[in-house]
Design a protein around this motif. Structure first.
Motif, PDB file in Angstrom:
ATOM      1  N   LEU A   1       5.088  -1.300  -3.651  1.00  0.00           N
ATOM      2  CA  LEU A   1       4.899   0.122  -3.349  1.00  0.00           C
ATOM      3  C   LEU A   1       3.775   0.312  -2.331  1.00  0.00           C
ATOM      4  O   LEU A   1       3.911   1.094  -1.382  1.00  0.00           O
ATOM      5  CB  LEU A   1       4.570   0.890  -4.637  1.00  0.00           C
ATOM      6  CG  LEU A   1       4.393   2.399  -4.475  1.00  0.00           C
ATOM      7  CD1 LEU A   1       5.716   3.053  -4.087  1.00  0.00           C
ATOM      8  CD2 LEU A   1       3.860   3.036  -5.751  1.00  0.00           C
ATOM      9  N   HIS A   2       2.709  -0.435  -2.520  1.00  0.00           N
ATOM     10  CA  HIS A   2       1.586  -0.296  -1.577  1.00  0.00           C
ATOM     11  C   HIS A   2       2.010  -0.754  -0.183  1.00  0.00           C
ATOM     12  O   HIS A   2       1.663  -0.111   0.819  1.00  0.00           O
ATOM     13  CB  HIS A   2       0.376  -1.097  -2.065  1.00  0.00           C
ATOM     14  CG  HIS A   2      -0.849  -0.836  -1.252  1.00  0.00           C
ATOM     15  ND1 HIS A   2      -1.595   0.318  -1.361  1.00  0.00           N
ATOM     16  CD2 HIS A   2      -1.444  -1.557  -0.257  1.00  0.00           C
ATOM     17  CE1 HIS A   2      -2.591   0.292  -0.499  1.00  0.00           C
ATOM     18  NE2 HIS A   2      -2.532  -0.836   0.189  1.00  0.00           N
ATOM     19  N   ALA A   3       2.760  -1.873  -0.135  1.00  0.00           N
ATOM     20  CA  ALA A   3       3.234  -2.355   1.170  1.00  0.00           C
ATOM     21  C   ALA A   3       4.115  -1.304   1.831  1.00  0.00           C
ATOM     22  O   ALA A   3       4.031  -1.056   3.041  1.00  0.00           O
ATOM     23  CB  ALA A   3       3.990  -3.663   0.995  1.00  0.00           C
ATOM     24  N   LEU A   4       4.941  -0.675   1.017  1.00  0.00           N
ATOM     25  CA  LEU A   4       5.851   0.345   1.535  1.00  0.00           C
ATOM     26  C   LEU A   4       5.072   1.534   2.114  1.00  0.00           C
ATOM     27  O   LEU A   4       5.343   1.994   3.228  1.00  0.00           O
ATOM     28  CB  LEU A   4       6.765   0.821   0.395  1.00  0.00           C
ATOM     29  CG  LEU A   4       7.875   1.787   0.785  1.00  0.00           C
ATOM     30  CD1 LEU A   4       8.991   1.036   1.505  1.00  0.00           C
ATOM     31  CD2 LEU A   4       8.450   2.468  -0.458  1.00  0.00           C
ATOM     32  N   LEU A   5       4.098   2.003   1.346  1.00  0.00           N
ATOM     33  CA  LEU A   5       3.370   3.203   1.759  1.00  0.00           C
ATOM     34  C   LEU A   5       2.362   2.936   2.879  1.00  0.00           C
ATOM     35  O   LEU A   5       2.152   3.775   3.749  1.00  0.00           O
ATOM     36  CB  LEU A   5       2.629   3.808   0.552  1.00  0.00           C
ATOM     37  CG  LEU A   5       3.500   4.322  -0.585  1.00  0.00           C
ATOM     38  CD1 LEU A   5       2.646   4.775  -1.761  1.00  0.00           C
ATOM     39  CD2 LEU A   5       4.383   5.467  -0.111  1.00  0.00           C
TER      40      LEU A   5
END
Lengths: 367, 586
Positions: free
Chosen positions: B334-338
């Motif tokens: 999720l962090h990579a995505l955001l």
């Protein structure tokens, strides 16, 4: 390790070269004045000789970069390109500033003694104290309405104001036909505008409409009830309508509308309006002690030649010289009901009280 | 993030010379080289700050002979309720961002150091990319992503729910905090990762053996052990976002959020422009707050001993989190995505739209416009020139100063340490202002106004706080005796430094150079006041394009800058691989 050291040194040197190159700007190759083809300008022989003399002085001195401080300079990019093509080696660059930012820029330049700017452009007689008078033979027949008495400000083009709308969302009978139509409750929350709380194109137009009695305090109060969203600039508001965030742009100038339309934006322009329109000349003036003084004077002269006037018309900007070509997509000004508005000096004096009034009515911009 | 570096340790020492005679005697022992360095540090680091203080009491431009000396604007600024509101909003933003980002960074550091979460190996590269990506990249791309009607996030939500308008509006308090946190997590992660990895695990083992569960062990052992490191990092993050400019300018201002840096800029060039004394007064207040915070940090961390490592080795296995570990993987994804994927996707999608937000009119015109415009090309060349040359100058300066501080203890090195510390307290926009005041006030030097050299000086000073940390770390690995050995062999001081010490430092010098170059290329706050129509950077061009509503062209220009950086990184990796292969073959 040795290779690394060499590679590092080479990169640092390349960086230094890039900086030195950047310092030099983007000056082009100049030609001899006798090689200039001035026939498309359609000027008489003495004027042509004067222009060649200015070009020679500018290129001999190497002071060939004209820097303009003007909001919306890039809207006329094709005009500047035509000038640069006609006078090789002279370049133009615009910086979109006005108001306090412009004052800071001019103050720091004066303070340092390094003058970067060459000319100012805009709809008002601003900062006359830092400008110089010019005698432009090419503008000899310009209507006095488009020039200032002392010979500081000259307007080679004028722009008209109208209401922009998203053509996919507003169609047929819904398209506004007068300023009063914007007060229809069906537009509540669907109107966007540029910032009216600081000296800007939007506040300038509202001041002129107010001065011309097309709008009044009651109109402003009712507009406030429409929950208009004010953006920080007219350009941002224009984009918001183009991509369908809002249906209507409270008011915009034709010089902003046409470039967006050309880029394929699904927008329309309500003009002329039944209850009257505003035409705002775009004045240019040369800075005292400005950079590239001869090149600036050359540009100022060229703006009123047949070639420049045609170039303005080519980008749907209304040229001001007598006999200038008509603009496609715009009703000629002599067929439009133009409001009797205060003169530029009176408009300038109205900036502070009126923007304060707009701030009181509309609050701060969002976005 | 320029203020992210801690003050130099030298500043905690007190000046020893208490008697003028002793000071004079010691000053006579200082060589010309040391004097030159002290003068250089004064000109670069101390003087601009001093000029801000002076300008706060001068009505009009500091170089304007018509101006008058007065305390009026300073008093008015301090007593203005608006200043209090700005202080409140600045503290709120910095406080919320630093706390949230620290919590998230701690979770990531803990996952990497102590757990068996799958994909944890990706966390460090991900955080590195987040940390080195310019603030402007996050600000611009999330400004697009979080547009209520046409941003990618809302487009997807609207497509799924059929709603007329998406729920996300990035130009809001939650939006501003969210984007700042995304950026701050990467920075905080590297501040606290080392303490997590170096933690004495015997205490953890003892806790587990005593019957405490993993959750209680985490809160009763890990958290107290790491509290000092977390507190230090928290204060650094707080200082960084107290002086933040890019995010509040692009995302905060449209929501009516005014913080110190944006207000200072407004007083100089915004709608309240021309109020130079007020701008300087506000800058003084901000710097005073930062000085107090750093002093508190030094005092809190300097007095106590926080031992987290021991000589004994009590290795414990990584905690097996069972099925919960997949939750950790999801958090990483999720962090990579955001933080990276969505901003990059939005940036490049936007760069191919005729108007940002029109999804049915794709074009290459934005790139064509960027590449056809000689001024934009000039800005790109200037940016890379400033990045490479400025990065080199920054690292060279920092290595020299760090070496002098390490090998020549005394009055000058303490002064240099103090001068370096000053740079930590100066936000980018204030630095730009200080440099402008400094150079305008001196005949001759004022000719540097509106040139690339004044911008180079500003950007070098802005990169110093981060670069000096790299330099200190690498210099600490070289024994001073090396220089002595070189001098005994007949080398002069300069030759010994350049021929031996600097060569030994090349790998870390290169790393520091790269970091400084990236920082310089993405810096917006410093060039904002120092740029001129002749000298522009990509960051300024992007801001101007974005401000004039031409978001699609801004995206194309920034996309081009990122692509060039990416290509350079790939080339560097390839060169490294080829070099290794050649070495092996030899």
């Amino acid at each position: 390790m040795k290779h690394l050291f060499r590679a590092a040194s080479a990169m640092a040197v390349a960086g230094a070269f890039a900086l030195t190159a950047a310092c030099g700007g983007s000056a082009g190759t100049t030609v001899g004045a006798d090689q200039l083809d001035l026939a498309p300008l359609k000027v008489d022989a003495p004027t042509a000789a004067h222009l060649k003399d200015l070009y020679t002085k500018a290129t001999d001195g190497g002071d060939t970069k004209i820097v303009a401080y003007m909001q919306g300079w890039e809207q006329y990019q094709k005009v500047w390109e035509a000038f640069e093509k006609r006078f090789p080696g002279i370049t133009t660059k615009g910086l979109a500033i006005n108001g306090p930012e412009l004052s800071t820029k001019l103050s720091t330049e004066r303070s340092s003694g390094k003058h970067v700017g060459s000319l100012l452009g805009g709809p008002d007689f601003q900062r006359k104290d830092v400008l110089r008078t010019l005698d432009l033979p090419t503008a000899a027949t310009l209507d006095p309405a488009y020039r200032e008495d002392s010979g500081v400000f000259y307007a080679p083009t004028t722009t008209v104001w109208g209401i922009e709308y998203n053509a996919e969302k507003v169609t047929g009978a819904d398209v506004p036909k007068k300023w009063a139509d914007l007060l229809d409750p069906k537009w509540k929350g669907r109107i966007v505008a540029g910032d009216a709380t600081t000296p800007s194109a939007t506040s300038g137009t509202l001041i002129r409409l107010y001065g011309g009695h097309a709008i009044d305090d009651a109109w402003l109060d009712r507009l406030k009830a429409q929950d208009v969203t004010f953006k920080s600039s007219l350009e941002i508001a224009d984009q918001a309508v183009a991509r369908g965030e809002f249906d209507i742009l409270l008011t915009t100038l034709s010089d902003f509308y046409f470039p967006s339309k050309t880029k394929g934006a699904p927008i329309g322009f309500a003009f002329p309006l039944e209850d009257g329109n505003v035409s705002t000349p775009t004045y240019f003036a040369a800075l005292k002690d400005g950079a590239a003084p001869e090149a600036t004077e050359l540009l100022m002269n060229w703006l009123f030649t047949a070639e420049a006037q045609q170039a303005f018309a080519g980008i749907n900007a209304l040229p001001t010289m007598p006999g200038a070509p008509a603009v496609q997509g715009l009703v000629p000004l002599d067929q439009v009901k133009l409001l009797d508005i205060p003169g530029p000096e009176e408009i300038t004096s109205l900036w502070d009280p009126m923007t304060a009034k707009f701030k009181d009515v509309f609050g701060s911009p969002k976005g | 993030m320029t203020a992210g570096a801690p003050p130099h340790p030298g500043v905690r020492r007190r000046f020893p010379g208490r008697f003028p005679g002793r000071l004079v005697a010691r000053a006579r022992q200082i060589g010309p080289g040391a004097w030159a360095l002290a003068v250089l540090c004064t000109v670069l680091f101390v003087w601009p700050v001093a000029m801000i203080a002076v300008a706060a009491f001068h009505d009009g431009l500091i170089s304007d002979p018509g101006g008058t000396w007065t305390a009026g604007p300073f008093v008015e600024t301090l007593s203005d309720p608006g200043t209090l509101a700005v202080l409140g909003q600045s503290v709120l933003l910095a406080g919320v961002v630093s706390i949230l980002s620290m919590l998230i960074a701690a979770v990531f550091a803990w996952m990497v150091a102590r757990t068996d979460v799958p994909l944890r190996g990706l966390v460090t590269p991900l955080m590195l990319l987040t940390m080195v990506s310019p603030n402007l990249f996050f600000a611009i791309s999330w400004d697009m992503l979080g547009n209520p009607r046409v941003g990618l996030v809302n487009q997807v939500i609207m497509a799924v729910t059929g709603a007329d308008q998406g729920p996300v509006d990035i130009t809001s308090w939650p939006g501003l905090v969210f984007v700042c946190v995304l950026k701050a997590v990467g920075f905080n992660y590297f501040l606290i990762l080392a303490p997590f990895l170096a933690m004495d695990r015997s205490l953890e083992e003892a806790s587990l053996v005593s019957g405490m569960g993993k959750v209680r062990t985490f809160f009763r052992v890990h958290v107290p052990l790491l509290a000092p490191a977390l507190l230090g990092a928290l204060l650094m993050a707080f200082v960084s976002f107290l002086e933040a400019f890019d995010f509040p300018q692009i995302i905060g201002l449209p929501a009516g959020i005014r913080v110190f840096s944006t207000e200072i800029y407004r007083y100089i060039s915004g709608d309240a422009g021309g109020r130079y004394a007020e701008a300087s007064s506000l800058a003084l207040v901000l710097m005073a707050i930062i000085v107090v915070l750093i002093a508190v940090q030094s005092r809190v961390l300097g007095r106590r001993r926080y031992t987290t490592m021991s000589g004994k080795s009590y290795r414990t296995e990584r905690w097996s989190l069972g099925p919960v570990r997949w939750l950790g993987t999801a958090v990483i994804a999720l962090h990579a995505l955001l933080a990276l994927v969505l901003p990059l996707v939005q940036l490049y999608i936007g760069s191919f739209q005729s108007f940002f937000g029109l999804y049915d009119n794709w074009t290459l015109d934005n790139y064509r416009r960027v590449l056809d415009d000689p001024d934009t090309i000039n800005a790109i060349v200037t940016t890379f020139g400033l990045a490479f040359f400025g990065g080199f100058v920054t690292m060279f300066l920092c290595v020299v100063l760090a070496w002098v501080i390490r090998t020549r203890p005394g009055l000058v090195s303490r002064y240099i340490g103090g001068a370096l510390w000053v740079t930590v307290t100066v936000p980018g926009i204030v630095l730009g202002m200080g440099i402008m005041w400094s150079f305008l006030a001196v005949p001759g030097l004022n000719q540097l106004y509106a040139t690339v050299w004044i911008m180079l000086i500003g950007l070098v000073i802005a990169a110093v706080p981060v670069a000096v940390r790299t330099a200190e770390g690498s210099v600490a690995q070289i024994p001073p005796e090396f220089e002595e050995a070189a001098r005994v062999s007949g080398a002069g001081r300069v030759r010994a430094f350049l021929g031996l010490i600097l060569r030994l430092l090349i790998p870390s010098f290169g790393y520091g150079w790269l970091v400084a170059a990236i920082l310089i290329s993405g810096n917006l706050a410093v060039p904002l006041l120092l740029a001129s129509p002749d000298v522009d950077t990509v960051a300024i061009e992007v801001l101007n394009l974005n401000r004039s509503g031409d978001t699609a062209t801004a995206a194309a220009l920034f996309g081009l800058l990122l692509a060039v950086w990416g290509a350079l990184a790939v080339l560097a990796l390839l060169a490294r691989a080829v070099g290794r292969r050649l070495k092996e073959n030899r």
